[in-house]
Enzyme design. Structure first.
Site, PDB file in Angstrom:
ATOM      1  N   LYS A 167       0.833  -1.217   0.000  1.00 49.35           N
ATOM      2  CA  LYS A 167       0.000   0.000   0.000  1.00 49.35           C
ATOM      3  C   LYS A 167       0.865   1.264   0.000  1.00 49.35           C
ATOM      4  O   LYS A 167       0.589   2.196  -0.738  1.00 49.35           O
ATOM      5  CB  LYS A 167      -0.913   0.039   1.237  1.00 49.35           C
ATOM      6  N   ARG A 218      -9.063   1.089   9.629  1.00 47.64           N
ATOM      7  CA  ARG A 218      -8.637  -0.281   9.910  1.00 47.64           C
ATOM      8  C   ARG A 218      -9.646  -1.021  10.788  1.00 47.64           C
ATOM      9  O   ARG A 218      -9.442  -2.199  11.082  1.00 47.64           O
ATOM     10  CB  ARG A 218      -7.311  -0.243  10.650  1.00 47.64           C
ATOM     11  N   ARG A 233      11.332  -6.566   4.849  1.00 42.39           N
ATOM     12  CA  ARG A 233      11.281  -5.155   5.231  1.00 42.39           C
ATOM     13  C   ARG A 233      11.916  -4.940   6.607  1.00 42.39           C
ATOM     14  O   ARG A 233      12.558  -3.933   6.858  1.00 42.39           O
ATOM     15  CB  ARG A 233       9.826  -4.671   5.234  1.00 42.39           C
ATOM     16  N   ARG A 251      12.400  -1.947  10.927  1.00 48.70           N
ATOM     17  CA  ARG A 251      11.157  -1.591  11.620  1.00 48.70           C
ATOM     18  C   ARG A 251      10.950  -2.535  12.790  1.00 48.70           C
ATOM     19  O   ARG A 251      10.924  -3.748  12.629  1.00 48.70           O
ATOM     20  CB  ARG A 251       9.961  -1.686  10.650  1.00 48.70           C
ATOM     21  N   ARG A 287       0.130  -8.688  13.616  1.00 51.21           N
ATOM     22  CA  ARG A 287      -0.418  -7.686  12.696  1.00 51.21           C
ATOM     23  C   ARG A 287      -1.375  -8.336  11.704  1.00 51.21           C
ATOM     24  O   ARG A 287      -2.401  -7.760  11.351  1.00 51.21           O
ATOM     25  CB  ARG A 287       0.707  -6.942  11.974  1.00 51.21           C
TER      26      ARG A 287
HETATM   27  P1  AMP Z   1       1.300   0.603   9.059  1.00 54.57           P
HETATM   28  O1  AMP Z   1       2.585   1.276   8.719  1.00 54.57           O
HETATM   29  O2  AMP Z   1       0.105   1.145   8.331  1.00 54.57           O
HETATM   30  O3  AMP Z   1       1.385  -0.887   8.968  1.00 54.57           O
HETATM   31  O4  AMP Z   1       1.008   0.950  10.609  1.00 54.57           O
HETATM   32  C1  AMP Z   1       1.928   0.596  11.620  1.00 54.57           C
HETATM   33  C2  AMP Z   1       1.209   0.488  12.959  1.00 54.57           C
HETATM   34  O5  AMP Z   1       0.610   1.750  13.286  1.00 54.57           O
HETATM   35  C3  AMP Z   1       0.067  -0.503  13.011  1.00 54.57           C
HETATM   36  O6  AMP Z   1       0.506  -1.827  13.250  1.00 54.57           O
HETATM   37  C4  AMP Z   1      -0.757   0.054  14.184  1.00 54.57           C
HETATM   38  O7  AMP Z   1      -0.141  -0.224  15.428  1.00 54.57           O
HETATM   39  C5  AMP Z   1      -0.642   1.553  13.951  1.00 54.57           C
HETATM   40  N1  AMP Z   1      -1.719   2.049  13.059  1.00 54.57           N
HETATM   41  C6  AMP Z   1      -1.570   2.633  11.822  1.00 54.57           C
HETATM   42  N2  AMP Z   1      -2.759   2.954  11.301  1.00 54.57           N
HETATM   43  C7  AMP Z   1      -3.692   2.575  12.214  1.00 54.57           C
HETATM   44  C8  AMP Z   1      -5.118   2.619  12.258  1.00 54.57           C
HETATM   45  N3  AMP Z   1      -5.831   3.124  11.244  1.00 54.57           N
HETATM   46  N4  AMP Z   1      -5.728   2.125  13.358  1.00 54.57           N
HETATM   47  C9  AMP Z   1      -5.041   1.635  14.392  1.00 54.57           C
HETATM   48  N5  AMP Z   1      -3.700   1.541  14.413  1.00 54.57           N
HETATM   49  C10 AMP Z   1      -3.028   2.011  13.346  1.00 54.57           C
END
Ligand code: AMP
Length: 188
Positions: free
Chosen positions: A14, A89, A128, A134, A145
């Protein structure tokens, strides 16, 4: 204003595609993961609050996410489109997003999902972890996740299918191939 939600599990690509779409169409890319990571790295009060939740691969509370999104919308009210990457989400976030957009005379224009096999997702997320260091990409956290995705996020597919806003693109292949398929759906 075109409000695109780029949808899919962690590791679907994404982030990569959202940057390209935002550049091509002149829209604002909003990655809630990037916003939260910046708060964590700057050790802001919000960052300190969400650090352990993110590192465990769990979801940050809906209230915080909705607050963040509202302030993003208010700050960027002159753009002609958004690419939302990583939000909504949960069903609650999706409903709150609809309400917030309605308040500003807007609505979700399209939900575009990247479809990737689970084995490929794990492979990409592990890679990654090595490339970017990360903290939320260790094997245990990756599993968490994906569980969060299946449990909280996947039900959104039905929510958007019912509204006839949901489209899928196969997310395996070259970045350019996938990008051109996404652009094709957006331009329909
Ligand atoms: P991402 O980079 O989008 O995978 O986000 C990394 C982490 O940020 C996720 O595993 C969540 O802990 C938090 N996070 C990001 N977006 C959201 C969301 N819309 N709702 C809840 N947690 C989020």
């Amino acid at each position: 204003m075109f409000n695109l939600i780029l949808f899919g599990p962690p590791g679907a690509g994404k982030g990569t595609q959202a940057v390209k779409i935002a550049e091509k169409f002149g829209w604002k890319h909003v990655s809630t993961g990037d916003i939260l990571r910046a708060e964590v790295s700057q050790a802001t009060p919000l960052g300190l609050k969400v650090k352990s939740v993110m590192e465990a691969g769990h979801l940050v509370s809906d209230e915080l996410l909705i607050e963040i999104m509202e302030s993003v919308f208010v700050k960027n009210n002159t753009v002609n489109g958004f690419v939302l990457d990583g939000f909504p989400r949960t069903l609650n976030q999706a409903e709150e997003l609809d309400k917030m957009l309605l308040k500003h005379g807007q609505k979700v224009s399209l939900v575009l999902a990247l479809e990737v096999d689970e084995a490929e997702l794990v492979k990409r997320l592990l890679k990654r972890a090595l490339d970017q260091g990360r903290k939320d990409d260790t094997e245990e956290v990756i599993k968490n996740r994906l569980v969060q995705y299946h449990h909280h996020t996947k039900p959104l597919i039905d929510y958007y299918l019912e509204k006839n806003l949901y489209r899928e693109v196969y997310g395996q292949g070259s970045i350019e191939e996938i990008f051109s398929q996404l652009c094709e759906v957006i331009s329909l």
